[in-house]
Design a protein around this motif. Structure first.
Motif, PDB file in Angstrom:
ATOM      1  N   ALA A  91       0.828  -1.205   0.000  1.00 26.66           N
ATOM      2  CA  ALA A  91       0.000   0.000   0.000  1.00 26.66           C
ATOM      3  C   ALA A  91       0.863   1.256   0.000  1.00 26.66           C
ATOM      4  CB  ALA A  91      -0.938  -0.009   1.212  1.00 26.66           C
ATOM      5  N   VAL A  92       1.919   1.258   0.815  1.00 23.72           N
ATOM      6  CA  VAL A  92       2.805   2.418   0.898  1.00 23.72           C
ATOM      7  C   VAL A  92       3.434   2.720  -0.452  1.00 23.72           C
ATOM      8  CG1 VAL A  92       5.025   3.205   1.831  1.00 23.72           C
ATOM      9  CG2 VAL A  92       3.300   2.244   3.359  1.00 23.72           C
ATOM     10  N   THR A  93       3.971   1.702  -1.090  1.00 19.54           N
ATOM     11  CA  THR A  93       4.647   1.930  -2.369  1.00 19.54           C
ATOM     12  C   THR A  93       3.656   2.311  -3.465  1.00 19.54           C
ATOM     13  OG1 THR A  93       4.627  -0.475  -2.761  1.00 19.54           O
ATOM     14  CG2 THR A  93       6.633   0.477  -1.825  1.00 19.54           C
ATOM     15  N   ALA A  94       2.448   1.753  -3.427  1.00 20.66           N
ATOM     16  CA  ALA A  94       1.435   2.108  -4.421  1.00 20.66           C
ATOM     17  C   ALA A  94       0.982   3.562  -4.256  1.00 20.66           C
ATOM     18  CB  ALA A  94       0.232   1.171  -4.308  1.00 20.66           C
ATOM     19  N   ILE A  95       0.774   3.989  -3.017  1.00 19.68           N
ATOM     20  CA  ILE A  95       0.383   5.377  -2.767  1.00 19.68           C
ATOM     21  C   ILE A  95       1.486   6.321  -3.213  1.00 19.68           C
ATOM     22  CG2 ILE A  95      -0.137   7.074  -0.964  1.00 19.68           C
ATOM     23  CD1 ILE A  95      -1.469   4.753   0.600  1.00 19.68           C
ATOM     24  N   ASP A  96       2.722   5.965  -2.884  1.00 15.79           N
ATOM     25  CA  ASP A  96       3.867   6.796  -3.262  1.00 15.79           C
ATOM     26  C   ASP A  96       3.966   6.948  -4.773  1.00 15.79           C
ATOM     27  OD1 ASP A  96       6.447   8.141  -2.583  1.00 15.79           O
ATOM     28  OD2 ASP A  96       7.283   6.458  -3.709  1.00 15.79           O
ATOM     29  N   SER A  97       3.668   5.883  -5.490  1.00 12.79           N
ATOM     30  CA  SER A  97       3.803   5.894  -6.949  1.00 12.79           C
ATOM     31  C   SER A  97       2.652   6.599  -7.650  1.00 12.79           C
ATOM     32  CB  SER A  97       3.891   4.460  -7.481  1.00 12.79           C
ATOM     33  OG  SER A  97       5.004   3.783  -6.956  1.00 12.79           O
ATOM     34  N   ASN A  98       1.459   6.562  -7.050  1.00 10.16           N
ATOM     35  CA  ASN A  98       0.265   6.983  -7.783  1.00 10.16           C
ATOM     36  C   ASN A  98      -0.408   8.268  -7.315  1.00 10.16           C
ATOM     37  OD1 ASN A  98      -0.386   4.638  -9.743  1.00 10.16           O
ATOM     38  ND2 ASN A  98       0.076   3.592  -7.823  1.00 10.16           N
ATOM     39  N   PHE A  99      -0.106   8.736  -6.100  1.00 13.46           N
ATOM     40  CA  PHE A  99      -0.875   9.865  -5.589  1.00 13.46           C
ATOM     41  C   PHE A  99      -0.046  11.112  -5.298  1.00 13.46           C
ATOM     42  CE2 PHE A  99      -3.734   6.331  -4.931  1.00 13.46           C
ATOM     43  CZ  PHE A  99      -4.962   6.883  -5.274  1.00 13.46           C
ATOM     44  N   GLY A 100       1.268  11.021  -5.390  1.00 16.62           N
ATOM     45  CA  GLY A 100       2.082  12.222  -5.276  1.00 16.62           C
ATOM     46  C   GLY A 100       2.068  12.885  -3.914  1.00 16.62           C
ATOM     47  N   VAL A 101       1.828  12.104  -2.855  1.00 13.32           N
ATOM     48  CA  VAL A 101       1.882  12.668  -1.498  1.00 13.32           C
ATOM     49  C   VAL A 101       2.947  11.917  -0.698  1.00 13.32           C
ATOM     50  CG1 VAL A 101      -0.532  13.385  -1.505  1.00 13.32           C
ATOM     51  CG2 VAL A 101       0.057  11.116  -0.658  1.00 13.32           C
ATOM     52  N   PRO A 102       3.629  12.585   0.225  1.00 12.81           N
ATOM     53  CA  PRO A 102       4.621  11.890   1.059  1.00 12.81           C
ATOM     54  C   PRO A 102       3.938  10.808   1.897  1.00 12.81           C
ATOM     55  CG  PRO A 102       4.866  14.281   1.221  1.00 12.81           C
ATOM     56  CD  PRO A 102       3.570  14.025   0.504  1.00 12.81           C
ATOM     57  N   VAL A 103       4.577   9.654   1.993  1.00  8.68           N
ATOM     58  CA  VAL A 103       3.980   8.522   2.708  1.00  8.68           C
ATOM     59  C   VAL A 103       4.896   8.085   3.846  1.00  8.68           C
ATOM     60  CG1 VAL A 103       2.919   6.254   2.480  1.00  8.68           C
ATOM     61  CG2 VAL A 103       3.063   7.742   0.489  1.00  8.68           C
ATOM     62  N   ALA A 104       4.288   7.851   5.012  1.00  8.89           N
ATOM     63  CA  ALA A 104       5.015   7.306   6.158  1.00  8.89           C
ATOM     64  C   ALA A 104       4.496   5.903   6.434  1.00  8.89           C
ATOM     65  CB  ALA A 104       4.812   8.195   7.390  1.00  8.89           C
ATOM     66  N   ALA A 105       5.394   4.955   6.522  1.00  4.81           N
ATOM     67  CA  ALA A 105       5.015   3.563   6.782  1.00  4.81           C
ATOM     68  C   ALA A 105       5.142   3.257   8.262  1.00  4.81           C
ATOM     69  CB  ALA A 105       5.909   2.620   5.988  1.00  4.81           C
ATOM     70  N   HIS A 106       4.119   2.626   8.833  1.00  3.71           N
ATOM     71  CA  HIS A 106       4.222   2.152  10.211  1.00  3.71           C
ATOM     72  C   HIS A 106       5.159   0.942  10.251  1.00  3.71           C
ATOM     73  CE1 HIS A 106       0.407   4.011  12.153  1.00  3.71           C
ATOM     74  NE2 HIS A 106       0.833   4.769  11.163  1.00  3.71           N
TER      75      HIS A 106
END
Length: 288
Positions: free
Chosen positions: A54-69
């Motif tokens: 999910a983290v990598t998909a969000i990072d690739s597709n939505f252009g927002v910084p992502v923090a992984a738990h």
């Protein structure tokens, strides 16, 4: 009233239907220009791969910084640090480092024999890599495993001293709860940002049960208000009003950032954000 910076938490989908729901939620909330979004890690590490995907998909597709738990549960030190390295290799530079909840039915947290014994040990090891900005959890109402609030403040200080750069609180229901905690943290010498965690109440029966389990204090007035609202079919209206007022009180008290626990449903969070003046940011191509 100043417009706050916002961030959003999601949990990883475990079915195709849940995946569509998460992407729809991101489609609604990502245009609000969040400072970051985070993705949780299931109790006992049960969603380890799902979280990574999910983290990598969000990072690739939505252009927002992502923090992984990332948690200490049910993994060796080597395994946990390998997961962190996989995030670094994927370009993820923010982690939310937590002790984590034990697997269901396991009772209290028990460290893996070869794992990190606490979130402090995990933070120290992650900080030594120099690859991550580390956020941690904080508890304005005492954590169920802590003897009192002072112990929660002291443990947060240990996490900040270990290398964490900011904290996100567990949800709470009254602004004064956060302000008392913030004051205690300042008195203890904690100078890192502490971001209030906000849980829009989309189902009071479920949220009440969740609050009881995690030690969040439920004010009598709120319980009474929801009893009446549910009876009269006004639960949704009450939820928007209660959450918006909580956020407004926090902002008036000097809070600049708010972190929303979305439960992968966007409507109530979007309504509250709109009430606070947080509106979608359109790209130039969309308005040209």
């Amino acid at each position: 009233m100043p417009v706050p910076a916002v961030s959003f938490e999601f949990f990883p989908p475990q079915s195709l239907e849940a995946s569509f729901r998460l992407w729809d939620t991101l489609g609604v909330l990502a245009p609000l220009d969040p400072k970051f979004v985070s993705v949780t890690y299931g109790a006992g590490g049960t969603t380890r791969k799902l979280t990574h995907d999910a983290v990598t998909a969000i990072d690739s597709n939505f252009g927002v910084p992502v923090a992984a738990h990332l948690t200490c549960v049910d993994a060796t030190r080597e395994e946990t640090l390998a997961i962190a390295e996989s995030y670094a290799e994927a370009g993820i530079s923010q982690l939310v480092a937590l002790r984590g909840d034990p697997p269901k039915g396991a009772g209290k947290f028990t460290p893996h024999p070869d794992g990190f014994a606490s979130s402090v040990e995990l933070i120290e090891a992650l900080a030594k890599t120099g690859k991550f900005s580390l956020r941690v959890g904080a508890y304005p109402d005492s954590h169920p495993d802590a003897p009192d609030l002072a112990a929660c403040v002291e443990f947060l200080k240990r996490k900040i001293d270990a290398g964490a750069t900011s904290a996100i609180t567990q949800f709470f229901f009254e602004a004064d709860t956060f302000f008392r905690f913030r004051d205690a943290c300042v008195k203890a010498g904690i100078d890192a940002p502490i971001i209030p965690g906000i849980l829009p109440i989309n189902n009071w029966t479920r949220i009440r049960r969740f609050a009881t389990a995690c030690g969040a204090v439920i004010p009598a007035w709120l319980d009474e208000a929801y009893t009446a609202a549910i009876r009269d079919g006004r639960e949704s209206l009450l939820s928007t009003a209660v959450c918006s007022e909580l956020c407004s009180d926090l902002i008036e008290g000097g809070v600049t950032d708010l972190h929303f626990y979305t439960l992968n449903t966007p409507e109530l969070t979007r309504e509250v954000c709109a009430a606070l003046g947080v509106t979608p940011k359109l790209a130039l191509a969309e308005v040209a």
